[in-house]
Design a protein around this motif. Structure first.
Motif, PDB file in Angstrom:
ATOM      1  N   GLU A 139     -10.139   3.480 -15.651  1.00 52.12           N
ATOM      2  CA  GLU A 139      -8.780   3.920 -15.987  1.00 52.12           C
ATOM      3  C   GLU A 139      -8.808   5.300 -16.617  1.00 52.12           C
ATOM      4  N   SER A 142      -9.172   7.958 -13.951  1.00 45.64           N
ATOM      5  CA  SER A 142      -7.876   8.242 -13.317  1.00 45.64           C
ATOM      6  C   SER A 142      -6.984   9.084 -14.216  1.00 45.64           C
ATOM      7  N   GLU A 143      -6.976   8.753 -15.508  1.00 47.34           N
ATOM      8  CA  GLU A 143      -6.158   9.519 -16.460  1.00 47.34           C
ATOM      9  C   GLU A 143      -6.614  10.974 -16.515  1.00 47.34           C
ATOM     10  N   TRP A 144      -7.925  11.184 -16.591  1.00 45.13           N
ATOM     11  CA  TRP A 144      -8.475  12.552 -16.674  1.00 45.13           C
ATOM     12  C   TRP A 144      -8.082  13.349 -15.420  1.00 45.13           C
ATOM     13  N   LYS A 145      -8.206  12.708 -14.251  1.00 49.97           N
ATOM     14  CA  LYS A 145      -7.903  13.414 -13.010  1.00 49.97           C
ATOM     15  C   LYS A 145      -6.428  13.803 -12.967  1.00 49.97           C
ATOM     16  N   GLN A 146      -5.572  12.942 -13.441  1.00 47.37           N
ATOM     17  CA  GLN A 146      -4.148  13.272 -13.473  1.00 47.37           C
ATOM     18  C   GLN A 146      -3.879  14.454 -14.402  1.00 47.37           C
ATOM     19  N   ARG A 147      -4.604  14.516 -15.500  1.00 50.96           N
ATOM     20  CA  ARG A 147      -4.382  15.577 -16.484  1.00 50.96           C
ATOM     21  C   ARG A 147      -4.936  16.917 -16.036  1.00 50.96           C
ATOM     22  N   GLY A 149      -5.616  17.991 -12.869  1.00 54.92           N
ATOM     23  CA  GLY A 149      -5.100  18.515 -11.610  1.00 54.92           C
ATOM     24  C   GLY A 149      -6.181  18.979 -10.652  1.00 54.92           C
ATOM     25  N   GLY A 171     -10.624   8.559  -8.839  1.00 53.40           N
ATOM     26  CA  GLY A 171     -10.233   9.961  -8.924  1.00 53.40           C
ATOM     27  C   GLY A 171     -11.344  10.962  -9.118  1.00 53.40           C
ATOM     28  N   GLU A 205     -10.861  17.400  -4.160  1.00 59.19           N
ATOM     29  CA  GLU A 205     -10.466  18.764  -4.482  1.00 59.19           C
ATOM     30  C   GLU A 205     -11.621  19.738  -4.276  1.00 59.19           C
TER      31      GLU A 205
END
Length: 211
Positions: A139, A142-147, A149, A171, A205
């Motif tokens: 989790e 996923s949070e880090w990847k959302q932050r 970008g 992620g 990415e």
């Protein structure tokens, strides 16, 4: 990023690089913790020669001054290391930079340096080195990847070949691997298994070559 560069093994000697780069590794890190300067320089120099021979992007861990002096193209720093490093000189050199993170505060600090990739760990329990942090879990990946970008995210810590698909799905753009390779019964065969896995993984990415 080439698919093979999603697999990011970490080695503690040029001997490991000589042994395994011929397997097709295209991204690796040299992480040596002792501080004997002549030996460090010799190891970094030999490792960079091997990396160029095999077309591998080699990241030097911690020893930023030697990395710059020996013409390295990639550098990785921990939070304590970056506080002591001359980041202006590092950026002026054109070397590309990865930074470790383990908490939200460290993530904010790392992002302020506009790194070329960010590492998060340990994702799972690891015996490679003593860690004051609890396992981050998928989790947090996923949070880090959302932050972050478009900044590539490297997951590290206790990640095996069997756990890798879940880490990528969460992620991570690339996965750093230590003991899953060096402690394997057949390290060369294990490298091939990893390369097969990442070549089949969805695109990411990728590592950027721009600041």
């Amino acid at each position: 990023m080439k698919s093979a560069q999603r697999f990011y093994p970490i080695f503690n000697s040029s001997d490991w690089l000589e042994r395994l780069l011929p397997q097709g590794i295209k991204l690796a890190q040299l992480r040596i913790k002792h501080t004997d300067q002549p030996l460090l320089r010799a190891e970094i120099r030999r490792s960079l020669q091997l990396a160029r021979q095999y077309g591998t992007a080699l990241v030097i861990n911690d020893h930023w001054q030697l990395a710059l002096e020996e013409g390295a193209e990639w550098l990785h720093l921990g939070q304590e290391d970056i506080e002591e490093a001359d980041v202006t000189a590092i950026r002026k050199s054109g070397i590309r930079l990865g930074i470790s993170t383990h908490s939200h505060a460290e993530l904010d600090t790392a992002l302020s340096y506009q790194p070329d990739y960010l590492a998060l760990g340990p994702v799972y329990p690891t015996q490679t080195k003593q860690m004051p942090w609890d396992p981050q879990g998928l989790e947090r990946v996923s949070e880090w990847k959302q932050r972050i970008g478009n900044t590539p995210l490297c997951a590290i810590g206790g990640i095996s070949l069997e756990r890798a698909p879940g880490v990528f799905a969460a992620g991570a753009d690339l996965i750093a691997v230590v003991s899953d390779i060096t402690a394997a019964v057949n390290p060369a065969e294990r490298v091939q298994d990893w390369l097969t896995l990442v070549n089949a993984a969805p695109p990411s990415e990728g590592l950027t070559h721009e600041h």
